[in-house]
Design a protein around this motif. Structure first.
Motif, PDB file in Angstrom:
ATOM      1  N   LEU A 251      -4.609 -40.537  -6.210  1.00  0.00           N
ATOM      2  CA  LEU A 251      -3.484 -39.594  -6.250  1.00  0.00           C
ATOM      3  C   LEU A 251      -3.782 -38.444  -7.217  1.00  0.00           C
ATOM      4  O   LEU A 251      -3.425 -37.290  -6.953  1.00  0.00           O
ATOM      5  N   LEU A 252      -4.477 -38.759  -8.310  1.00  0.00           N
ATOM      6  CA  LEU A 252      -4.864 -37.693  -9.255  1.00  0.00           C
ATOM      7  C   LEU A 252      -5.820 -36.700  -8.592  1.00  0.00           C
ATOM      8  O   LEU A 252      -5.727 -35.490  -8.802  1.00  0.00           O
ATOM      9  N   TYR A 255      -3.799 -34.523  -6.337  1.00  0.00           N
ATOM     10  CA  TYR A 255      -3.007 -33.605  -7.181  1.00  0.00           C
ATOM     11  C   TYR A 255      -3.904 -32.452  -7.661  1.00  0.00           C
ATOM     12  O   TYR A 255      -3.559 -31.273  -7.582  1.00  0.00           O
ATOM     13  N   SER A 256      -5.080 -32.835  -8.155  1.00  0.00           N
ATOM     14  CA  SER A 256      -5.992 -31.846  -8.709  1.00  0.00           C
ATOM     15  C   SER A 256      -6.444 -30.849  -7.626  1.00  0.00           C
ATOM     16  O   SER A 256      -6.476 -29.636  -7.846  1.00  0.00           O
ATOM     17  N   THR A 259      -3.568 -28.422  -6.693  1.00  0.00           N
ATOM     18  CA  THR A 259      -3.048 -27.495  -7.709  1.00  0.00           C
ATOM     19  C   THR A 259      -4.144 -26.678  -8.384  1.00  0.00           C
ATOM     20  O   THR A 259      -3.858 -25.684  -9.042  1.00  0.00           O
ATOM     21  N   THR A 263      -8.260 -33.118 -13.549  1.00  0.00           N
ATOM     22  CA  THR A 263      -7.548 -34.396 -13.708  1.00  0.00           C
ATOM     23  C   THR A 263      -7.163 -34.591 -15.186  1.00  0.00           C
ATOM     24  O   THR A 263      -6.099 -35.143 -15.474  1.00  0.00           O
ATOM     25  N   ILE A 266      -3.960 -32.863 -15.845  1.00  0.00           N
ATOM     26  CA  ILE A 266      -2.818 -33.580 -15.235  1.00  0.00           C
ATOM     27  C   ILE A 266      -2.482 -34.830 -16.055  1.00  0.00           C
ATOM     28  O   ILE A 266      -1.306 -35.114 -16.316  1.00  0.00           O
ATOM     29  N   LYS A 279       4.317 -39.510  -9.361  1.00  0.00           N
ATOM     30  CA  LYS A 279       4.358 -39.506  -7.899  1.00  0.00           C
ATOM     31  C   LYS A 279       5.394 -38.495  -7.384  1.00  0.00           C
ATOM     32  O   LYS A 279       5.166 -37.832  -6.372  1.00  0.00           O
ATOM     33  N   SER A 281       6.290 -35.754  -8.784  1.00  0.00           N
ATOM     34  CA  SER A 281       5.719 -34.418  -8.923  1.00  0.00           C
ATOM     35  C   SER A 281       4.642 -34.172  -7.854  1.00  0.00           C
ATOM     36  O   SER A 281       4.581 -33.090  -7.265  1.00  0.00           O
ATOM     37  N   LEU A 282       3.820 -35.197  -7.586  1.00  0.00           N
ATOM     38  CA  LEU A 282       2.785 -35.040  -6.543  1.00  0.00           C
ATOM     39  C   LEU A 282       3.440 -34.793  -5.186  1.00  0.00           C
ATOM     40  O   LEU A 282       2.961 -33.955  -4.396  1.00  0.00           O
ATOM     41  N   VAL A 285       4.476 -31.189  -5.089  1.00  0.00           N
ATOM     42  CA  VAL A 285       3.287 -30.326  -4.952  1.00  0.00           C
ATOM     43  C   VAL A 285       2.783 -30.348  -3.501  1.00  0.00           C
ATOM     44  O   VAL A 285       2.465 -29.314  -2.910  1.00  0.00           O
ATOM     45  N   THR A 286       2.733 -31.553  -2.912  1.00  0.00           N
ATOM     46  CA  THR A 286       2.188 -31.706  -1.558  1.00  0.00           C
ATOM     47  C   THR A 286       3.106 -31.038  -0.526  1.00  0.00           C
ATOM     48  O   THR A 286       2.634 -30.322   0.368  1.00  0.00           O
TER      49      THR A 286
END
Ligand code: AQP
Length: 336
Positions: A251-252, A255-256, A259, A263, A266, A279, A281-282, A285-286
Protein backbone atom coordinates in the motif's frame (compact mmCIF):
# COMPACT_ATOMS: atom_id res chain seq x y z
CA UNK A 1 13.56 3.07 -30.85
CA UNK A 2 10.72 0.77 -31.78
CA UNK A 3 8.75 -0.06 -28.61
CA UNK A 4 6.22 -2.91 -28.46
CA UNK A 5 3.86 -4.02 -25.68
CA UNK A 6 0.33 -5.28 -25.11
CA UNK A 7 -2.19 -6.33 -22.48
CA UNK A 8 -4.70 -9.17 -22.55
CA UNK A 9 -8.41 -8.33 -22.42
CA UNK A 10 -8.94 -10.97 -19.73
CA UNK A 11 -10.83 -8.58 -17.45
CA UNK A 12 -10.76 -4.90 -16.57
CA UNK A 13 -7.30 -3.34 -16.27
CA UNK A 14 -6.09 -2.77 -12.74
CA UNK A 15 -3.73 -0.37 -11.06
CA UNK A 16 -0.89 -2.94 -11.33
CA UNK A 17 -1.26 -3.05 -15.13
CA UNK A 18 -1.16 0.74 -15.07
CA UNK A 19 1.70 1.33 -12.63
CA UNK A 20 3.82 -1.53 -14.03
CA UNK A 21 3.18 -1.15 -17.75
CA UNK A 22 0.94 1.61 -19.15
CA UNK A 23 2.40 4.41 -17.03
CA UNK A 24 5.76 3.91 -18.72
CA UNK A 25 4.18 3.68 -22.18
CA UNK A 26 2.90 7.27 -21.99
CA UNK A 27 6.26 9.15 -21.99
CA UNK A 28 7.78 6.61 -24.39
CA UNK A 29 5.32 7.78 -27.06
CA UNK A 30 7.06 11.13 -27.29
CA UNK A 31 10.36 10.09 -28.81
CA UNK A 32 9.85 6.55 -30.06
CA UNK A 33 7.82 4.57 -32.53
CA UNK A 34 5.38 2.75 -30.28
CA UNK A 35 3.25 -0.27 -31.08
CA UNK A 36 0.62 -1.06 -28.41
CA UNK A 37 -1.89 -3.81 -29.03
CA UNK A 38 -4.74 -5.56 -27.26
CA UNK A 39 -3.55 -9.15 -26.87
CA UNK A 40 -6.83 -10.93 -27.63
CA UNK A 41 -5.19 -14.11 -28.97
CA UNK A 42 -3.39 -14.52 -25.65
CA UNK A 43 -6.66 -14.08 -23.76
CA UNK A 44 -8.02 -17.28 -25.33
CA UNK A 45 -5.57 -19.39 -23.33
CA UNK A 46 -7.62 -19.12 -20.11
CA UNK A 47 -11.36 -19.84 -19.76
CA UNK A 48 -13.42 -16.99 -21.28
CA UNK A 49 -16.87 -16.15 -22.57
CA UNK A 50 -16.85 -15.57 -26.38
CA UNK A 51 -19.95 -13.39 -26.06
CA UNK A 52 -18.09 -10.99 -23.77
CA UNK A 53 -14.74 -10.88 -25.56
CA UNK A 54 -15.53 -8.00 -27.95
CA UNK A 55 -16.71 -5.85 -25.05
CA UNK A 56 -13.54 -6.67 -23.08
CA UNK A 57 -11.41 -5.69 -26.10
CA UNK A 58 -13.27 -2.40 -26.39
CA UNK A 59 -12.81 -1.70 -22.68
CA UNK A 60 -9.09 -2.37 -22.94
CA UNK A 61 -8.76 0.12 -25.80
CA UNK A 62 -10.75 2.65 -23.77
CA UNK A 63 -8.42 2.06 -20.81
CA UNK A 64 -5.36 2.63 -23.03
CA UNK A 65 -6.69 5.97 -24.23
CA UNK A 66 -8.15 7.07 -20.90
CA UNK A 67 -4.74 6.38 -19.33
CA UNK A 68 -3.00 8.63 -21.86
CA UNK A 69 -2.10 6.67 -25.00
CA UNK A 70 -2.33 8.95 -28.00
CA UNK A 71 -3.53 7.31 -31.25
CA UNK A 72 -1.82 10.09 -33.20
CA UNK A 73 1.54 9.10 -31.72
CA UNK A 74 1.24 5.35 -31.15
CA UNK A 75 0.06 2.46 -33.27
CA UNK A 76 -2.91 1.01 -31.37
CA UNK A 77 -4.70 -2.10 -32.65
CA UNK A 78 -6.12 -5.52 -31.83
CA UNK A 79 -3.64 -8.39 -32.20
CA UNK A 80 -5.98 -10.79 -34.04
CA UNK A 81 -6.57 -8.16 -36.74
CA UNK A 82 -2.98 -8.67 -37.93
CA UNK A 83 -2.77 -12.35 -38.80
CA UNK A 84 1.00 -12.21 -39.14
CA UNK A 85 1.25 -12.49 -35.32
CA UNK A 86 -0.07 -16.04 -35.48
CA UNK A 87 1.96 -16.84 -38.59
CA UNK A 88 5.27 -15.72 -37.10
CA UNK A 89 4.31 -17.45 -33.84
CA UNK A 90 4.10 -20.76 -35.72
CA UNK A 91 7.45 -20.23 -37.43
CA UNK A 92 9.16 -19.36 -34.15
CA UNK A 93 7.67 -22.51 -32.59
CA UNK A 94 9.92 -24.50 -34.84
CA UNK A 95 13.04 -23.05 -33.24
CA UNK A 96 11.84 -22.91 -29.63
CA UNK A 97 12.93 -25.78 -27.35
CA UNK A 98 9.89 -27.09 -25.48
CA UNK A 99 11.88 -27.26 -22.20
CA UNK A 100 12.22 -23.46 -22.27
CA UNK A 101 8.43 -23.15 -22.22
CA UNK A 102 7.89 -25.74 -19.51
CA UNK A 103 10.09 -23.83 -17.08
CA UNK A 104 8.17 -20.54 -17.43
CA UNK A 105 6.76 -19.31 -14.12
CA UNK A 106 3.57 -17.96 -15.68
CA UNK A 107 2.87 -21.33 -17.33
CA UNK A 108 3.38 -23.12 -14.01
CA UNK A 109 1.17 -20.63 -12.12
CA UNK A 110 -1.61 -20.64 -14.70
CA UNK A 111 -1.61 -24.43 -15.03
CA UNK A 112 -2.21 -24.58 -11.28
CA UNK A 113 -4.87 -21.87 -11.40
CA UNK A 114 -6.74 -23.33 -14.39
CA UNK A 115 -6.22 -27.07 -13.78
CA UNK A 116 -9.18 -28.00 -15.98
CA UNK A 117 -7.82 -26.10 -18.98
CA UNK A 118 -4.11 -26.69 -19.45
CA UNK A 119 -4.15 -26.14 -23.19
CA UNK A 120 -1.23 -26.05 -25.62
CA UNK A 121 -1.77 -22.29 -26.05
CA UNK A 122 -0.97 -21.72 -22.39
CA UNK A 123 2.40 -23.42 -22.84
CA UNK A 124 3.03 -21.74 -26.18
CA UNK A 125 2.02 -18.26 -24.97
CA UNK A 126 5.61 -16.89 -24.77
CA UNK A 127 6.33 -17.88 -28.38
CA UNK A 128 3.33 -15.88 -29.59
CA UNK A 129 4.59 -13.08 -27.38
CA UNK A 130 7.97 -13.31 -29.11
CA UNK A 131 6.18 -13.04 -32.44
CA UNK A 132 4.25 -9.99 -31.17
CA UNK A 133 7.51 -8.15 -30.55
CA UNK A 134 9.77 -9.50 -33.31
CA UNK A 135 7.14 -8.91 -36.00
CA UNK A 136 7.76 -5.20 -35.46
CA UNK A 137 11.50 -5.67 -34.85
CA UNK A 138 10.87 -4.27 -31.38
CA UNK A 139 13.93 -3.00 -29.53
CA UNK A 140 12.35 -2.49 -26.11
CA UNK A 141 9.40 -4.02 -24.30
CA UNK A 142 7.95 -2.00 -21.39
CA UNK A 143 6.31 -4.52 -19.05
CA UNK A 144 5.81 -5.47 -15.40
CA UNK A 145 8.29 -7.70 -13.59
CA UNK A 146 6.24 -10.86 -14.17
CA UNK A 147 7.01 -10.64 -17.89
CA UNK A 148 10.80 -10.45 -17.52
CA UNK A 149 11.27 -14.17 -18.13
CA UNK A 150 9.17 -14.00 -21.30
CA UNK A 151 11.21 -11.10 -22.68
CA UNK A 152 14.38 -13.14 -22.03
CA UNK A 153 12.89 -15.86 -24.22
CA UNK A 154 12.15 -13.30 -26.94
CA UNK A 155 15.82 -12.32 -26.90
CA UNK A 156 16.91 -15.92 -27.05
CA UNK A 157 14.59 -16.69 -29.99
CA UNK A 158 15.75 -13.58 -31.85
CA UNK A 159 19.35 -14.69 -31.40
CA UNK A 160 18.57 -18.25 -32.42
CA UNK A 161 16.75 -17.11 -35.55
CA UNK A 162 19.59 -14.80 -36.52
CA UNK A 163 22.21 -17.52 -35.98
CA UNK A 164 20.25 -20.17 -37.82
CA UNK A 165 18.84 -18.25 -40.75
CA UNK A 166 20.33 -14.83 -40.98
CA UNK A 167 24.02 -15.01 -40.28
CA UNK A 168 26.23 -14.64 -43.34
CA UNK A 169 28.08 -17.75 -42.13
CA UNK A 170 24.92 -19.86 -41.91
CA UNK A 171 24.57 -22.77 -44.29
CA UNK A 172 20.80 -22.45 -43.95
CA UNK A 173 18.47 -19.73 -45.17
CA UNK A 174 19.12 -16.53 -46.98
CA UNK A 175 21.91 -15.16 -44.76
CA UNK A 176 22.43 -11.51 -45.42
CA UNK A 177 22.75 -10.02 -41.94
CA UNK A 178 20.63 -10.12 -38.83
CA UNK A 179 16.84 -10.09 -39.02
CA UNK A 180 15.87 -9.38 -35.43
CA UNK A 181 17.31 -7.12 -32.76
CA UNK A 182 17.35 -8.62 -29.26
CA UNK A 183 14.81 -6.47 -27.39
CA UNK A 184 15.44 -5.18 -23.88
CA UNK A 185 12.78 -5.35 -21.21
CA UNK A 186 11.90 -2.03 -19.61
CA UNK A 187 10.84 -2.78 -16.05
CA UNK A 188 10.23 -0.09 -13.47
CA UNK A 189 12.06 -0.44 -10.17
CA UNK A 190 9.01 0.87 -8.33
CA UNK A 191 5.66 -0.37 -9.60
CA UNK A 192 7.00 -3.32 -11.58
CA UNK A 193 5.14 -5.69 -9.27
CA UNK A 194 2.06 -4.43 -7.45
CA UNK A 195 0.71 -7.05 -5.09
CA UNK A 196 -2.82 -8.34 -4.49
CA UNK A 197 -4.90 -6.47 -1.90
CA UNK A 198 -6.21 -9.70 -0.42
CA UNK A 199 -2.95 -11.66 -0.51
CA UNK A 200 0.07 -9.34 -0.60
CA UNK A 201 2.42 -12.25 -1.28
CA UNK A 202 0.79 -12.69 -4.71
CA UNK A 203 0.88 -10.35 -7.70
CA UNK A 204 -2.29 -8.34 -8.40
CA UNK A 205 -3.92 -10.13 -11.36
CA UNK A 206 -6.92 -9.32 -13.53
CA UNK A 207 -8.16 -12.87 -13.50
CA UNK A 208 -8.17 -13.11 -9.68
CA UNK A 209 -10.91 -12.14 -7.23
CA UNK A 210 -12.07 -8.56 -8.04
CA UNK A 211 -11.56 -7.66 -4.36
CA UNK A 212 -7.82 -8.21 -4.83
CA UNK A 213 -7.55 -5.51 -7.54
CA UNK A 214 -8.23 -1.81 -7.83
CA UNK A 215 -9.57 -1.51 -11.34
CA UNK A 216 -8.86 1.70 -13.21
CA UNK A 217 -12.57 2.45 -13.55
CA UNK A 218 -13.74 1.32 -10.12
CA UNK A 219 -16.24 3.67 -8.45
CA UNK A 220 -14.97 5.80 -5.54
CA UNK A 221 -17.09 3.62 -3.20
CA UNK A 222 -15.50 0.39 -4.48
CA UNK A 223 -11.99 1.82 -4.29
CA UNK A 224 -12.56 2.90 -0.70
CA UNK A 225 -14.12 -0.43 0.28
CA UNK A 226 -11.30 -2.45 -1.28
CA UNK A 227 -8.51 -0.38 0.26
CA UNK A 228 -10.12 -0.27 3.71
CA UNK A 229 -10.43 -4.06 3.72
CA UNK A 230 -7.01 -4.73 2.14
CA UNK A 231 -5.00 -7.27 4.09
CA UNK A 232 -2.50 -5.65 6.42
CA UNK A 233 -0.01 -7.04 8.86
CA UNK A 234 0.29 -7.40 12.60
CA UNK A 235 1.39 -4.30 14.45
CA UNK A 236 0.13 -0.75 13.96
CA UNK A 237 3.04 1.20 12.54
CA UNK A 238 3.00 2.38 8.94
CA UNK A 239 6.49 1.16 7.97
CA UNK A 240 7.93 -0.17 4.72
CA UNK A 241 9.25 -3.69 5.36
CA UNK A 242 8.62 -6.09 2.53
CA UNK A 243 9.29 -9.28 4.53
CA UNK A 244 7.64 -8.39 7.83
CA UNK A 245 4.91 -6.08 6.50
CA UNK A 246 4.14 -7.09 2.89
CA UNK A 247 0.57 -5.70 3.01
CA UNK A 248 1.46 -2.24 4.30
CA UNK A 249 4.58 -2.12 2.10
CA UNK A 250 2.43 -2.75 -0.99
CA UNK A 251 0.00 0.00 0.00
CA UNK A 252 2.94 2.34 0.69
CA UNK A 253 4.30 1.62 -2.80
CA UNK A 254 0.93 2.47 -4.37
CA UNK A 255 0.66 5.62 -2.23
CA UNK A 256 4.16 6.68 -3.23
CA UNK A 257 3.58 6.07 -6.96
CA UNK A 258 0.28 7.97 -6.98
CA UNK A 259 1.56 10.99 -5.04
CA UNK A 260 5.22 11.17 -6.06
CA UNK A 261 6.22 11.19 -2.36
CA UNK A 262 8.91 8.81 -1.14
CA UNK A 263 7.87 5.98 1.20
CA UNK A 264 10.00 7.61 3.93
CA UNK A 265 8.04 10.86 3.59
CA UNK A 266 4.77 8.93 3.85
CA UNK A 267 5.97 6.93 6.87
CA UNK A 268 6.82 10.22 8.57
CA UNK A 269 3.43 11.70 7.75
CA UNK A 270 1.69 8.73 9.38
CA UNK A 271 3.89 8.34 12.45
CA UNK A 272 1.67 7.45 15.40
CA UNK A 273 -1.48 7.37 13.25
CA UNK A 274 -2.12 3.66 12.58
CA UNK A 275 -3.31 1.64 9.59
CA UNK A 276 -6.91 2.91 9.51
CA UNK A 277 -5.96 6.53 8.97
CA UNK A 278 -3.31 5.60 6.43
CA UNK A 279 -5.73 3.46 4.40
CA UNK A 280 -8.37 6.21 4.49
CA UNK A 281 -5.85 8.66 3.07
CA UNK A 282 -4.69 6.16 0.41
CA UNK A 283 -8.32 5.63 -0.61
CA UNK A 284 -8.76 9.40 -1.06
CA UNK A 285 -5.51 9.69 -3.03
CA UNK A 286 -6.51 6.78 -5.30
CA UNK A 287 -10.07 8.04 -5.89
CA UNK A 288 -8.66 11.42 -6.83
CA UNK A 289 -5.89 10.02 -9.05
CA UNK A 290 -8.33 7.84 -11.00
CA UNK A 291 -11.05 10.49 -11.34
CA UNK A 292 -9.88 11.70 -14.80
CA UNK A 293 -9.69 8.07 -15.94
CA UNK A 294 -13.34 7.50 -15.02
CA UNK A 295 -14.38 10.74 -16.71
CA UNK A 296 -12.53 9.87 -19.93
CA UNK A 297 -13.94 6.34 -19.87
CA UNK A 298 -17.53 7.62 -19.73
CA UNK A 299 -16.87 9.92 -22.65
CA UNK A 300 -15.11 7.27 -24.78
CA UNK A 301 -17.73 4.58 -24.11
CA UNK A 302 -20.16 6.54 -26.30
CA UNK A 303 -17.66 7.16 -29.13
CA UNK A 304 -17.88 3.82 -30.91
CA UNK A 305 -17.01 5.20 -34.37
CA UNK A 306 -13.95 7.04 -33.06
CA UNK A 307 -12.66 3.88 -31.35
CA UNK A 308 -13.24 1.76 -34.47
CA UNK A 309 -11.36 4.30 -36.54
CA UNK A 310 -8.36 4.25 -34.17
CA UNK A 311 -8.22 0.46 -34.40
CA UNK A 312 -8.68 0.40 -38.18
CA UNK A 313 -5.88 2.90 -38.73
CA UNK A 314 -3.67 1.20 -36.15
CA UNK A 315 -4.11 -2.22 -37.73
CA UNK A 316 -3.28 -0.76 -41.16
CA UNK A 317 -0.04 0.78 -39.90
CA UNK A 318 0.87 -2.40 -38.01
CA UNK A 319 0.16 -4.55 -41.06
CA UNK A 320 2.57 -2.59 -43.24
CA UNK A 321 5.46 -3.29 -40.85
CA UNK A 322 4.34 -6.88 -40.20
CA UNK A 323 4.16 -7.80 -43.88
CA UNK A 324 7.62 -6.41 -44.50
CA UNK A 325 9.07 -8.53 -41.68
CA UNK A 326 7.23 -11.66 -42.81
CA UNK A 327 8.57 -11.27 -46.33
CA UNK A 328 12.11 -11.26 -44.96
CA UNK A 329 11.48 -14.10 -42.48
CA UNK A 330 9.87 -16.36 -45.09
CA UNK A 331 12.68 -15.75 -47.52
CA UNK A 332 15.29 -16.57 -44.89
CA UNK A 333 13.45 -19.69 -43.79
CA UNK A 334 13.14 -20.95 -47.36
CA UNK A 335 9.40 -20.41 -47.63
CA UNK A 336 9.64 -18.08 -50.59
N1 AQP B 1 0.56 -6.70 -10.40
C1 AQP B 1 1.24 -6.12 -11.37
N2 AQP B 1 2.14 -5.15 -11.10
C2 AQP B 1 2.84 -4.55 -12.11
N3 AQP B 1 2.67 -4.86 -13.42
C3 AQP B 1 1.78 -5.82 -13.72
N4 AQP B 1 1.37 -6.35 -14.88
C4 AQP B 1 0.44 -7.30 -14.66
N5 AQP B 1 0.21 -7.39 -13.34
C5 AQP B 1 1.02 -6.49 -12.73
C6 AQP B 1 1.86 -5.92 -16.18
O1 AQP B 1 0.73 -5.46 -16.93
C7 AQP B 1 0.82 -5.98 -18.26
C8 AQP B 1 -0.38 -6.91 -18.41
O2 AQP B 1 -0.12 -7.91 -19.22
P1 AQP B 1 -1.10 -9.12 -19.52
O3 AQP B 1 -2.51 -8.78 -19.36
O4 AQP B 1 -0.73 -9.58 -20.86
O5 AQP B 1 -0.70 -10.28 -18.53
P2 AQP B 1 -0.41 -10.50 -17.05
O6 AQP B 1 0.98 -10.08 -16.74
O7 AQP B 1 -0.70 -11.94 -16.82
O8 AQP B 1 -1.44 -9.56 -16.28
P3 AQP B 1 -2.50 -9.90 -15.20
O9 AQP B 1 -3.10 -8.65 -14.71
O10 AQP B 1 -1.94 -10.83 -14.18
O11 AQP B 1 -3.60 -10.65 -16.03
P4 AQP B 1 -4.14 -12.13 -16.01
O12 AQP B 1 -4.80 -12.31 -14.68
O13 AQP B 1 -5.09 -12.19 -17.14
O14 AQP B 1 -2.97 -13.03 -16.21
C9 AQP B 1 2.19 -6.66 -18.37
O15 AQP B 1 3.17 -5.75 -18.79
C10 AQP B 1 2.42 -7.10 -16.95
O16 AQP B 1 3.78 -7.32 -16.66
Amino acid sequence: MRIVSGIQPTSQLHIGNYLGAIKQWIPLQEKNECVFFVADLHALTIPYDPEKLQQAIKETVIAYIAAGLDPEKSIIFVQSQVKEHAELGWLLNTICPIGELQRMTQYKDKSKKFKENINAGLLDYPVLQAADVLLYKGEAVPVGKDQEQHVELIRSLAKKFNQKFASPASSLGGGGGITFKEPASLILKEGGKIMSLTDPKKKMSKSDDPKSCIFLFDSPEDITKKIMSAETDSGKEVRYNITKKPGISNLLTIYSLLTGKTTQQIEKEFTGKGYGEFKKSLAEVTVQYLEPFRRKQKELATREVYLQEILRKGAGRALTIAQETMKEVKQKMGLS
